[in-house]
Design an enzyme around this catalytic site. Structure first.
Site, short mmCIF file in Angstrom:
data_model
loop_
_atom_site.label_atom_id
_atom_site.label_comp_id
_atom_site.label_asym_id
_atom_site.label_seq_id
_atom_site.Cartn_x
_atom_site.Cartn_y
_atom_site.Cartn_z
N GLU A 214 0.86 -1.19 0.00
CA GLU A 214 0.00 0.00 0.00
C GLU A 214 0.89 1.24 0.00
OE1 GLU A 214 -3.89 2.07 2.00
OE2 GLU A 214 -3.16 0.19 2.84
N CYS A 416 -6.94 0.91 2.39
CA CYS A 416 -7.62 2.21 2.47
C CYS A 416 -7.37 3.03 1.21
CB CYS A 416 -7.14 2.98 3.70
SG CYS A 416 -7.62 2.23 5.27
N ASN A 555 -12.54 -3.40 1.01
CA ASN A 555 -11.44 -3.46 1.98
C ASN A 555 -11.96 -3.02 3.34
OD1 ASN A 555 -8.47 -3.29 2.89
ND2 ASN A 555 -9.25 -1.25 3.33
N GLU A 556 -12.00 -3.96 4.28
CA GLU A 556 -12.46 -3.73 5.65
C GLU A 556 -13.62 -2.73 5.72
OE1 GLU A 556 -9.12 -0.72 7.58
OE2 GLU A 556 -8.76 -2.88 7.71
#
Length: 828
Positions: A214, A416, A555-556
């Site tokens: 990331e 994120c 994503n989460e």
């Protein structure tokens, strides 16, 4: 899966009623007082409405999930007379402009939250409920106004016992090696008999150990991406959200001398996606335009560097020569060449600089030798020695450190980062391919700048270079649930659509977004001659497909109605057009709680082949949850443990955190038939630019600094197998705390036939192991032993390897606080 909370509730229901207790009492919900409801909602109770007591010692029972502030104001609780369910409302802001609603069967398990404007509250009204009464209560010396509701006393009993259970689990989580001297006082070395049961085997995933990249902590620009010039495109912007007041198009650039003026132009740029460029108005030769890169440019003697830029001469001038140099901070020149600028239109030119000596911190200096006005853009300096020698490639030492893990997959471009800070910041893969000047830079959710020089083509290429499966992740039609820091999106009309999931991508735009996802698969796998996006891949120099097999969607995320509706649309479209693609869903950011439970229920409903679980936790959690995956249903979705790490106060990476991960991974290998992939996170962090700790690899402009946690990942990655072999482990000490700190895993590498034994000892004493491997009887076995050991607080520890000989029965001492890998190559 049966949730732990459901089991606890069943236990409460079977509890006998004690004597002389009230039938009903008052319960009073209130937001945490020292942080304006940031931590969530607590409860007190009273039998007479005057004297109040904490429930579960003041534990928080539900938190607000909305927006970047996540605060709860004025909670209001009711209970249905029909089914006994609980319904809670609260204000999202002090002025009550917007509200939240959530329901619960027992005040301990909570459904997904809903957010709405206060004028829409009627949509969430529940008929036939017990109504609370207005009440003012003194709590911790503070006067709190709210609503009290009469409830059965058994509800308080259940909540207190649930609180006790949570407190017990928290105590286990908080166990640390710093207390081992007391915890294991008088403990003698442990004897272990370990027998490998060759007849008890099962296939496990071939892709268990991977990496997750990331663009966080300057992992891309200034890190893995080998570009040496900062803000080469002059597209830094205050909209990036950086706190530096000088963060704008001129950032990282400076002038020297009075004969030059530097401004930013936007008229007729190189490309519409790259609208800003530098204008140098040169009044007298001898002045310079300079860039120190990302904290100084490292140069190595004899190595070549490719310099390039777009330029044009403005204002009718004829142009002339520009001196291009690398100069140390002390002013010593170590590389020099000349480029002639004369074109009236944008023109890209390239030259090569060769360093005459080593230097840790140089500056790129451009010195126009002729009076005139010049426009410059995409000013680049690239080492020729990139990873695998690729143009626009990766920093060789960092990429090699990742490759040395032997990851079976690479997840990218982030978590994120992929779902972005708001709908308008959702990562768009199409903006990251093609010529560099045509790629569209974007703000980074971590508050800095993405040139997109490291784009989807480069990610796929890197995966191919290291023989790892590519695992791109796209947003599930919603941005990060914490969105809103940088303001509303293009469709925002109120506080709800400007924050949190922002209502997701508007439905009228979902068709195009889904097409973008399908186009990504075509870009990776499409025919280079017959498909639109396959042709685009071929233009970049890769006519062969990248053979994409996996696609992460989400994503989460908060598992809301907004999320589920959009995820389903994307999932069904991919499944219909590309049925062989394995779509990976999400179960939220935690290993328990509402999103985890709802995420799994949603995966069951859709039949999602794999889900992404995240688990940042304490070493104590990893020690006490080695059975976490033992009881997962093998017929349901496979698991991708996409982000995990052991966290201690201060967030170090040391022997304690590394061994906690190593210990847990022995249980993951045991469950490699249901856990298909794992990746520690985050991967990279640049010193001086660290936004998150711990990370697997730290680095500066000159050095790569692997952590102890890195070496655990490497030892697992380099010693992976595709067959798990059971082993019987008998200890002469039956203390639970001792058993849980000894881990064993035996796997076989189907490609080499090697047998691999992993042994973890998180005790302060050695373990005298007696290993029995019947398959080695009568065979001279060559063993490579790799040992990682140290004191729990040690951070600068590296594994040591040596070759030893063994037979089918042999002793091995596991040192205190150690991780051993025995790789056995059998030969007759």
């Amino acid at each position: 899966m049966i949730s732990l909370l459901a089991c606890v509730q069943t236990l409460y229901a079977s509890t006998d009623k004690t004597q002389n207790q009230p039938d009903s009492v008052y319960i009073f919900p209130y937001p945490t007082l020292n942080d304006a409801g940031r931590r969530g909602m607590q409860f007190v109770w009273s039998s007479d409405g005057e004297k109040w007591q904490n429930i579960a010692d003041g534990q928080v029972f539900v938190k607000c999930d909305f927006g970047p502030w996540k605060r709860m104001y004025k909670p209001y609780l009711t209970q249905s007379r029909v089914d006994g369910s609980w319904h809670c409302y609260w204000d999202l802001t002090p002025d009550g402009e917007a509200m939240a609603y959530v329901s619960s069967p027992d005040l301990m398990r909570w459904k997904p939250q809903h957010f709405f404007m206060t004028s829409e509250k009627g949509q969430y009204a529940v008929a036939d409920c017990n109504k609370p009464i207005r009440k003012t209560v003194w709590i911790g010396g503070k006067q709190v106004d709210g609503w009290a509701l009469k409830v059965a006393y058994e509800q308080i009993v259940a909540m207190n016992r649930y609180g006790d259970h949570r407190a017990y689990r928290q105590a286990l989580r908080e166990e640390r090696t710093v207390d081992d001297k007391k915890r294991f006082a008088g403990l003698k070395p442990v004897t272990a008999h370990i027998k490998v049961e060759r007849e008890l085997t099962k296939p496990i995933s071939e892709h268990l150990i991977g990496v997750f990249f990331e663009d966080l902590n300057y992992a891309a620009d200034g890190g893995l991406y080998a570009e040496l010039i900062q803000n080469r495109d002059f597209e830094y912007s205050s909209k990036d959200g950086n706190k530096d007041k000088n963060w704008n198009s001129t950032y990282a650039w400076s002038i020297q001398g009075d004969g030059i003026i530097f401004t930013i132009g936007t008229d007729q740029p190189v490309h519409v996606n790259n609208p800003h460029y530098a204008i140098l108005d040169v009044h007298a030769p001898g002045s310079a335009f300079m860039n120190a890169g990302f904290g100084g440019i490292v140069a190595k003697k004899g190595e070549k560097y490719d310099f390039s830029m777009f330029s044009k001469v403005l204002g009718g001038g004829k142009g002339g020569k520009t001196l291009v140099q690398l100069v140390t901070k002390e002013g010593k020149e170590i590389a020099r060449t000349v480029m002639k600028l004369s074109s009236k239109d944008w023109k890209k030119q390239s030259i090569t600089l060769t360093a005459t000596e080593d230097a840790d911190s140089t500056i790129l200096v451009l010195s126009p030798q002729t009076v005139g006005c010049y426009a410059l853009d995409m000013i680049s300096l690239f080492p020729q020695k990139t990873f695998k020698g690729h143009k626009n490639g990766l920093r060789a030492d960092l990429a090699q450190a990742i490759a040395d893990i032997h990851p079976r997959f690479v997840r990218f471009p982030g978590g994120c980062l992929a779902h972005g800070d708001g709908v308008d910041n959702i990562y768009n893969w199409k903006e990251t391919i093609g010529p560099l000047e045509a790629r569209k830079p974007a703000p980074n959710i971590w508050r800095y700048h993405q040139t997109r020089g490291l784009g989807y083509f480069e990610y796929f290429q890197f995966c191919e270079d290291i023989n790892a499966e590519p695992l791109p992740v796209v947003a599930a039609g919603v941005p990060c649930q914490n969105s809103g820091i940088n303001g509303p999106s293009h469709h925002s009309t109120n506080i709800i659509t400007a924050n949190g999931q922002q209502g997701g991508i508007p439905m009228k735009e979902m068709g195009q977004y889904i097409q973008d996802v399908l186009d990504l698969i075509e870009y990776a796998n499409g025919d280079a001659k017959k498909t639109v996006w396959g042709k685009e891949r071929a233009k970049a120099g890769h006519p062969a497909p990248f053979n994409l097999k996996y696609l992460g969607v989400g994503n989460e995320d908060m598992i809301s109605d907004v999320f589920k509706e959009r995820f389903t649309m994307i999932y069904n479209a991919v499944k219909e057009k590309y049925p062989d693609i394995i779509v990976i869903g999400t179960t939220g950011p935690f290993s328990e709680g509402t999103d985890y439970e709802e995420g799994w229920a949603f995966a069951d409903e859709l039949g999602i082949p794999m889900v992404d679980e995240h688990n940042y936790n304490t070493p104590g959690w990893f020690i006490h949850n080695q059975n976490y995956y033992d009881h997962y249903d093998r017929n349901k979705s496979k698991v991708y443990l996409g982000e995990y790490a052991a966290h201690l106060p201060g967030r170090p990476s040391n022997i304690e955190t590394a061994l906690a991960a190593a210990l847990f991974l022995t249980s993951v290998e045991r469950n490699g038939d249901v856990v298909a992939m794992t990746s520690y996170a985050p991967l990279l962090a640049k010193e001086g630019c660290i936004q998150w700790n711990p990370d697997l690899i730290y680095f500066n402009n000159k050095e790569v600094k692997p952590t102890v946690d890195y070496y655990v990942q490497q030892m697992y990655g380099q010693n992976a197998g595709n067959e798990y072999i059971s082993a019987e482990v008998l200890l002469d000490n039956n203390q639970i705390s001792v058993k849980k700190r000894i881990g064993t895993s035996v796997v076989r590498d189907g490609k080499t036939g090697d047998l691999i034994v992993k042994l973890v000892n998180m005790l302060p004493v050695c373990v005298n192991a007696h290993l029995e491997i019947p398959s080695l009887k009568g065979i001279n076995a060559i063993v490579t032993k790799t040992l990682l050991m140290g004191n729990p607080v040690d951070v600068d520890v590296v594994p040591v390897s040596e070759t030893i000989g063994i037979s089918d029965k042999f002793p091995y001492e596991l040192p205190a606080y150690s991780f051993t890998v025995l790789r056995i190559q059998a030969s007759k």
